[in-house]
Write an enzyme that holds these catalytic residues in place. Sequence first.
Site, short mmCIF file in Angstrom:
data_model
loop_
_atom_site.label_atom_id
_atom_site.label_comp_id
_atom_site.label_asym_id
_atom_site.label_seq_id
_atom_site.Cartn_x
_atom_site.Cartn_y
_atom_site.Cartn_z
N GLU A 14 0.83 -1.21 0.00
CA GLU A 14 0.00 0.00 0.00
C GLU A 14 0.87 1.27 0.00
O GLU A 14 0.48 2.30 -0.53
CB GLU A 14 -0.91 -0.01 1.24
CG GLU A 14 -2.24 0.66 1.02
CD GLU A 14 -3.26 0.37 2.12
OE1 GLU A 14 -4.32 -0.18 1.80
OE2 GLU A 14 -2.99 0.67 3.30
N HIS A 66 7.63 -27.52 0.22
CA HIS A 66 6.88 -28.61 -0.40
C HIS A 66 5.71 -28.09 -1.22
O HIS A 66 4.80 -28.84 -1.54
CB HIS A 66 6.39 -29.57 0.69
CG HIS A 66 7.51 -30.11 1.52
ND1 HIS A 66 8.14 -31.29 1.24
CD2 HIS A 66 8.15 -29.57 2.60
CE1 HIS A 66 9.11 -31.50 2.13
NE2 HIS A 66 9.14 -30.46 2.96
N LYS A 94 -14.02 1.87 -2.00
CA LYS A 94 -14.82 2.30 -0.84
C LYS A 94 -16.07 3.05 -1.30
O LYS A 94 -17.17 2.79 -0.81
CB LYS A 94 -13.99 3.23 0.06
CG LYS A 94 -12.97 2.52 0.92
CD LYS A 94 -12.39 3.51 1.93
CE LYS A 94 -11.23 2.90 2.68
NZ LYS A 94 -10.50 3.86 3.50
O1 PA5 Z 1 -3.33 1.62 6.27
C1 PA5 Z 1 -4.41 2.18 6.17
O2 PA5 Z 1 -4.51 3.41 6.22
C2 PA5 Z 1 -5.70 1.38 6.01
O3 PA5 Z 1 -5.45 0.02 5.92
C3 PA5 Z 1 -6.63 1.63 7.20
O4 PA5 Z 1 -5.97 1.27 8.38
C4 PA5 Z 1 -7.93 0.85 7.07
O5 PA5 Z 1 -8.58 1.22 5.88
C5 PA5 Z 1 -8.85 1.11 8.26
O6 PA5 Z 1 -9.11 2.47 8.39
P1 PA5 Z 1 -9.76 3.05 9.71
O7 PA5 Z 1 -8.79 2.85 10.83
O8 PA5 Z 1 -10.02 4.49 9.44
O9 PA5 Z 1 -11.04 2.29 9.96
#
Ligand code: PA5
Length: 469
Positions: free
Chosen positions: A294, A323, A439
């Site tokens: 990410e 394996h 989203k």
């Molecule tokens: O790394 C990130 O920013 C995301 O993976 C968030 O942690 C995830 O989308 C959850 O977001 P939130 O903590 O606002 O619910």
Amino acid sequence: MITINYANMLSTRVGPHGLDEARIAPGSAAAEGIKSLTQSLAKTKGTNWERWYNLWQEPMRSEHVAAIKPIAKDAQKYENLVVLGIGGSALGNIALQSALNPATHNLQSSKDRSGPRVFVVDNVDPVYLDSILKVCDPKKTLFNVVSKSGETAETAAQFMIIRERLQQALGKKWASHVVAITDPEKGTMRTICDQEGITTLPVPDGVGGRFSSLSPVGLFSAACAGIDIEAMLDGAKAMDERCSNEDLHKNPAAMLALLLVEMGTRKGKPNHVMMPYCNSLYLMADWYRQLWAESLGKKFDLNNEIVFSGFTPIKALGATDQHSQVQLYREGPNDKVFMFLEVEEFDTDITIPTSADGKGIEAIEYLEGQSLATLLSAEKRATEYALLDSVRPNMTIQFPKVDAHHIGEFIALWQIATSYAGLMLNIDPYDQPAVETGKKATFGLMGREGYSEWLTKVNDALGETSHTI
Ligand code: PA5
């Protein structure tokens, strides 16, 4: 102290698939480049989206520990701790629990285990959630909702479900069975917590989800389950100090980032496999996957040029995946770098017994009297050799032990390596713009006000088809 053995990344060992030693030698352009990147990081760390560097520094460190400890102490009265969250709000929790508590933690009796049973619900699969709620009586359960924004659909849905269950079981006292970890000032979860009087811990400003496992996001459930959170922060601080060195050869995060970025961008190896030879580190590889994917997978660089940067993180488990995957790793495309995680000293070892009647079967007799840790270590060395034999670059990240201090070191190592990699790739490692489309489309499909255009877009793009077989 965690160390990295990168000899098998060099052309002296893997020919043209490796890096020439001269490229990273003291005085080389790369080594000089690390000096200026380290100077630049020294200026930015602790500011903006790099405020996660403050997590192990005073005063933030002590503030967090002081806030977490009494709530975690009170949590000892519960039989279960159920953590609700997803992505960066869950993966650190899962990784810390599986690294530092026995795999059987939840199966042990309350007097044998350190703290409540811990479940981290990081999905909205109804069968999965139902199966956890069936074994967690709300009256005996503390629910830990983790959401920086409070708007994440998955976590919001989970929260609404447990709120109803708690209200049914406890009436007006329902909120006393919830601890929320969220933005200290703003956001949907903050509003709910303020209205309902829910106990909260902060996700500090400038600490994004995937950089938050050493904030209350990961530390609270760890402390509830008896993990030494201060040792973890000590480990992170020690790694940060090592990684503040401008000398590439003394800075493990800079070296890690440089090797992986060079391999990915110049040597045709954009697939980065983390392969622990240790079950308790396997889910740490899931945490790494999010961080590396990410943070570095970006369409645009900082000059707004299209770059499609990033590397594909893959997880594998030694010796199990020898394996399953190693055939591909040795004879498939030479487009991967392998990172073994190796442990010098396991907490427990088991000796393979000699046969009771003294009559071993010849083919397996060599195992008699040896230990499982010795076998696992031999398997790792053998796989390292086998990959080298196929000129596949690999390195070993060595843990003296899997304990809180070294886990803290490991987390800081990768977070700092990610900030170096971001600088090397000239991208922003702290945003995730491509996650937004999914989203918004979900909001549209689920009927959220203001998102109907997304419903139309999705239905137009994914209309009826005859191409089904
Ligand atoms: O790394 C990130 O920013 C995301 O993976 C968030 O942690 C995830 O989308 C959850 O977001 P939130 O903590 O606002 O619910």
